[in-house]
Design a protein around this motif. Structure first.
Motif, mmCIF file in Angstrom:
data_model
loop_
_atom_site.group_PDB
_atom_site.id
_atom_site.type_symbol
_atom_site.label_atom_id
_atom_site.label_comp_id
_atom_site.label_asym_id
_atom_site.label_seq_id
_atom_site.Cartn_x
_atom_site.Cartn_y
_atom_site.Cartn_z
ATOM 1 N N PHE A 27 0.904 -1.146 -0.141
ATOM 2 C CA PHE A 27 0.036 -0.086 -0.080
ATOM 3 C C PHE A 27 0.910 1.140 -0.206
ATOM 4 O O PHE A 27 2.087 1.375 0.793
ATOM 5 N N GLY A 31 3.922 8.106 1.273
ATOM 6 C CA GLY A 31 5.037 7.610 0.778
ATOM 7 C C GLY A 31 6.215 8.282 1.260
ATOM 8 O O GLY A 31 7.572 7.892 0.793
ATOM 9 N N THR A 32 6.044 9.099 2.322
ATOM 10 C CA THR A 32 7.268 9.778 3.152
ATOM 11 C C THR A 32 8.341 8.675 3.768
ATOM 12 O O THR A 32 9.403 9.025 3.846
ATOM 13 N N THR A 108 0.430 10.221 6.142
ATOM 14 C CA THR A 108 -0.926 9.911 6.670
ATOM 15 C C THR A 108 -0.901 9.369 7.910
ATOM 16 O O THR A 108 -0.056 8.992 8.521
ATOM 17 N N ASP A 164 5.943 9.393 16.829
ATOM 18 C CA ASP A 164 5.418 10.212 17.683
ATOM 19 C C ASP A 164 4.402 10.078 18.301
ATOM 20 O O ASP A 164 3.650 9.859 19.261
HETATM 21 C C1 LIG Z 1 13.369 13.513 7.415
HETATM 22 C C2 LIG Z 1 12.204 12.740 7.980
HETATM 23 C C3 LIG Z 1 12.066 13.130 9.366
HETATM 24 C C4 LIG Z 1 10.965 12.416 10.220
HETATM 25 N N1 LIG Z 1 10.703 12.814 11.489
HETATM 26 C C5 LIG Z 1 9.689 12.138 12.175
HETATM 27 C C6 LIG Z 1 9.698 12.306 13.424
HETATM 28 O O1 LIG Z 1 10.325 13.101 14.232
HETATM 29 N N2 LIG Z 1 8.583 11.881 14.106
HETATM 30 C C7 LIG Z 1 7.825 10.786 13.613
HETATM 31 O O2 LIG Z 1 7.073 10.128 14.338
HETATM 32 N N3 LIG Z 1 7.973 10.486 12.255
HETATM 33 C C8 LIG Z 1 8.884 11.253 11.656
HETATM 34 N N4 LIG Z 1 9.047 10.908 10.311
HETATM 35 C C9 LIG Z 1 8.310 9.870 9.778
HETATM 36 C C10 LIG Z 1 6.852 10.185 9.297
HETATM 37 O O3 LIG Z 1 6.067 10.542 10.153
HETATM 38 C C11 LIG Z 1 6.531 8.810 8.395
HETATM 39 O O4 LIG Z 1 7.331 8.744 7.269
HETATM 40 C C12 LIG Z 1 4.982 9.099 7.932
HETATM 41 O O5 LIG Z 1 4.086 9.175 9.028
HETATM 42 C C13 LIG Z 1 4.547 7.907 7.200
HETATM 43 O O6 LIG Z 1 3.236 8.299 6.633
HETATM 44 P P1 LIG Z 1 2.974 8.106 5.124
HETATM 45 O O7 LIG Z 1 1.620 8.144 4.965
HETATM 46 O O8 LIG Z 1 3.991 8.725 4.153
HETATM 47 O O9 LIG Z 1 3.301 6.490 4.880
HETATM 48 P P2 LIG Z 1 3.987 5.567 3.692
HETATM 49 O O10 LIG Z 1 5.401 5.909 3.486
HETATM 50 O O11 LIG Z 1 3.064 5.814 2.529
HETATM 51 O O12 LIG Z 1 3.860 4.036 4.169
HETATM 52 C C14 LIG Z 1 4.415 3.510 5.412
HETATM 53 C C15 LIG Z 1 4.136 2.023 5.403
HETATM 54 O O13 LIG Z 1 2.619 2.270 5.934
HETATM 55 C C16 LIG Z 1 2.057 1.304 5.005
HETATM 56 N N5 LIG Z 1 0.611 1.901 4.790
HETATM 57 C C17 LIG Z 1 0.362 3.392 4.528
HETATM 58 N N6 LIG Z 1 -1.005 3.602 4.639
HETATM 59 C C18 LIG Z 1 -1.521 2.305 5.028
HETATM 60 C C19 LIG Z 1 -2.686 1.877 5.473
HETATM 61 N N7 LIG Z 1 -3.864 2.868 5.472
HETATM 62 N N8 LIG Z 1 -3.008 0.715 5.823
HETATM 63 C C20 LIG Z 1 -2.069 -0.274 5.755
HETATM 64 N N9 LIG Z 1 -0.848 0.168 5.503
HETATM 65 C C21 LIG Z 1 -0.540 1.304 5.092
HETATM 66 C C22 LIG Z 1 2.785 1.387 3.408
HETATM 67 O O14 LIG Z 1 2.593 -0.035 2.854
HETATM 68 C C23 LIG Z 1 4.367 1.225 4.283
HETATM 69 O O15 LIG Z 1 4.544 -0.014 4.774
HETATM 70 C C24 LIG Z 1 10.077 11.505 9.457
HETATM 71 C C25 LIG Z 1 10.129 11.288 8.123
HETATM 72 C C26 LIG Z 1 11.521 11.971 7.412
HETATM 73 C C27 LIG Z 1 11.237 11.698 5.969
#
Ligand SMILES: Cc1cc2nc3c(=O)[nH]c(=O)nc-3n(C[C@H](O)[C@H](O)[C@H](O)COP(=O)(O)OP(=O)(O)OC[C@H]3O[C@@H](n4cnc5c(N)ncnc54)[C@H](O)[C@@H]3O)c2cc1C
Ligand code: SF4
Length: 328
Positions: A27, A31-32, A108, A164
């Motif tokens: 999924f 994408g972060t 997300t 967090d």
């Molecule tokens: C430079 C940097 C600094 C950061 N600092 C922090 C920080 O200080 N504290 C913190 O908490 N986070 C931090 N993050 C992390 C950030 O919070 C996460 O990357 C973000 O929350 C992931 O969410 P996303 O929607 O982009 O997930 P994605 O990258 O799209 O997915 C992450 C995983 O979740 C799965 N997935 C996504 N959505 C679903 C769904 N609905 N159901 C089931 N599986 C799913 C995907 O398949 C994947 O395995 C940082 C990230 C970066 C790049």
């Protein structure tokens, strides 16, 4: 980065069915995290199934007076919501302490729970790592230990969970709503993450193809008086060395209700139930807070390079509870 296909699923059922039967599919939320790991070739999915448009981006009232948060909400949208800021301030503060404004706009709620560890050896494909490649060993144990776990770790993996948001969700007894190949179910956040002793390669109890659709926050009046504090090497844009989510109710000098969870210390957000039990019904004093924190941390098994986390966690718990008492 390896080439991959992108698919915008037409509905939840087809997204779940596709990922359930194709081990090379994932999924895609914001994408972060996933795309970062793909660029480093830590993860190499051949198909990304975009689910952002399938899961809700709203907050609805839930049974019993709680809130139902759509898993597609961005971290900033959730943090800014008035109901969250007023009724669950620790959650808003936890979200705002993470990443950067731009990243929080993309990230997300569903993806935040499932972000992978920031252990540098997991993210370096030239190093042995049981989480990335089972059976290869753990480079972190004899490497840089500063960010590693002090609670709940196993010889096979000592990594911490980086979220967090999940720490506040654990303190608030949040419950995930999912749809998987076997249908719908609910999973308390405190039961989502697997112990590394069960095999560090799989972080959670989610089945292949199981989609998080929403997160339910139960009503918790105590949570209106709550905070999140994150201790880190830099004031922003850094992961927690230790964090604490706490909510406290004090009446006539005694603790009547408390919620406490720790981040940066374990493979999961660590709900401090031992400390909670030690606090309820006892005087709200600094000595009591210290004794409760020490009771929780008695189980800590630090390594030489992260032993500082134990007093850091103790002192952060004490100062949080003291501040909440003074503000009561
Ligand atoms: C430079 C940097 C600094 C950061 N600092 C922090 C920080 O200080 N504290 C913190 O908490 N986070 C931090 N993050 C992390 C950030 O919070 C996460 O990357 C973000 O929350 C992931 O969410 P996303 O929607 O982009 O997930 P994605 O990258 O799209 O997915 C992450 C995983 O979740 C799965 N997935 C996504 N959505 C679903 C769904 N609905 N159901 C089931 N599986 C799913 C995907 O398949 C994947 O395995 C940082 C990230 C970066 C790049
Ligand atoms: S601590 Fe876990 S994630 Fe880090 S190298 Fe060891 S096995 Fe891999």
């Amino acid at each position: 980065m390896k080439p991959f296909a992108y698919q915008r699923a037409k509905d939840v059922e087809s997204a779940v069915a596709t990922v359930a039967v194709r081990p090379e599919a994932s999924f895609l939320g914001g994408g972060t995290n996933l795309v970062d790991l793909m660029k480093m070739e830590v993860l190499k999915p051949e198909l990304l199934v975009d689910v952002r448009h399938l899961v809700s981006r709203t907050i609805e009232p839930a049974h019993g007076g709680g809130l139902l948060i759509g898993a597609g909400m961005s971290n900033n949208e959730l943090a800014a919501d008035r109901r969250i800021r007023r009724r669950y301030p620790m959650l808003s503060q936890a979200l705002l302490s993470g990443a950067s404004y731009q990243l929080r706009n993309l990230a997300t709620v569903g993806g935040n729970f499932l972000q992978r560890t920031r252990c540098p050896y997991f993210r370096d494909v030239t190093m042995p790592c049981n989480k990335r490649e089972p059976g290869t060993g753990c480079a972190a144990r004899d490497g840089v230990q500063r960010d590693l776990a002090v609670l709940g770790a196993d010889a096979s993996c000592v990594a911490t969970h980086p979220s967090d948001m999940a720490v506040a969700m654990a303190a608030l007894d949040a419950v995930l709503h999912t749809v998987g190949p076997s249908g719908e179910r609910t999973i308390p956040v405190n039961e989502l993450y697997r112990s590394p002793a069960e095999g560090p390669q799989r972080d959670t109890v989610l089945e292949r193809g199981e989609l998080i659709t929403a997160v339910e926050l139960p009503a918790a009046p105590v949570a209106a008086h709550s905070r999140y504090r994150k201790v880190r090497d830099r004031a922003s844009y850094a992961f927690a060395l230790v964090s604490v989510a706490a909510a406290l109710e004090v009446r006539h000098g005694s603790v009547t209700q408390v919620r406490l969870a720790l981040g940066g210390v374990a493979h999961k957000p660590w709900r401090a139930t031992t400390a909670e039990r030690a606090l309820v019904g006892r005087p709200a004093t600094e000595a009591g807070f210290r004794a409760a924190a020490e009771a929780e941390l008695a189980a800590a098994r630090p390594l030489a390079g992260n032993a500082f986390k134990v007093p850091l966690a103790r002192n952060t718990i004490v100062s949080m509870l003291r501040d909440l008492t003074e503000g009561a």
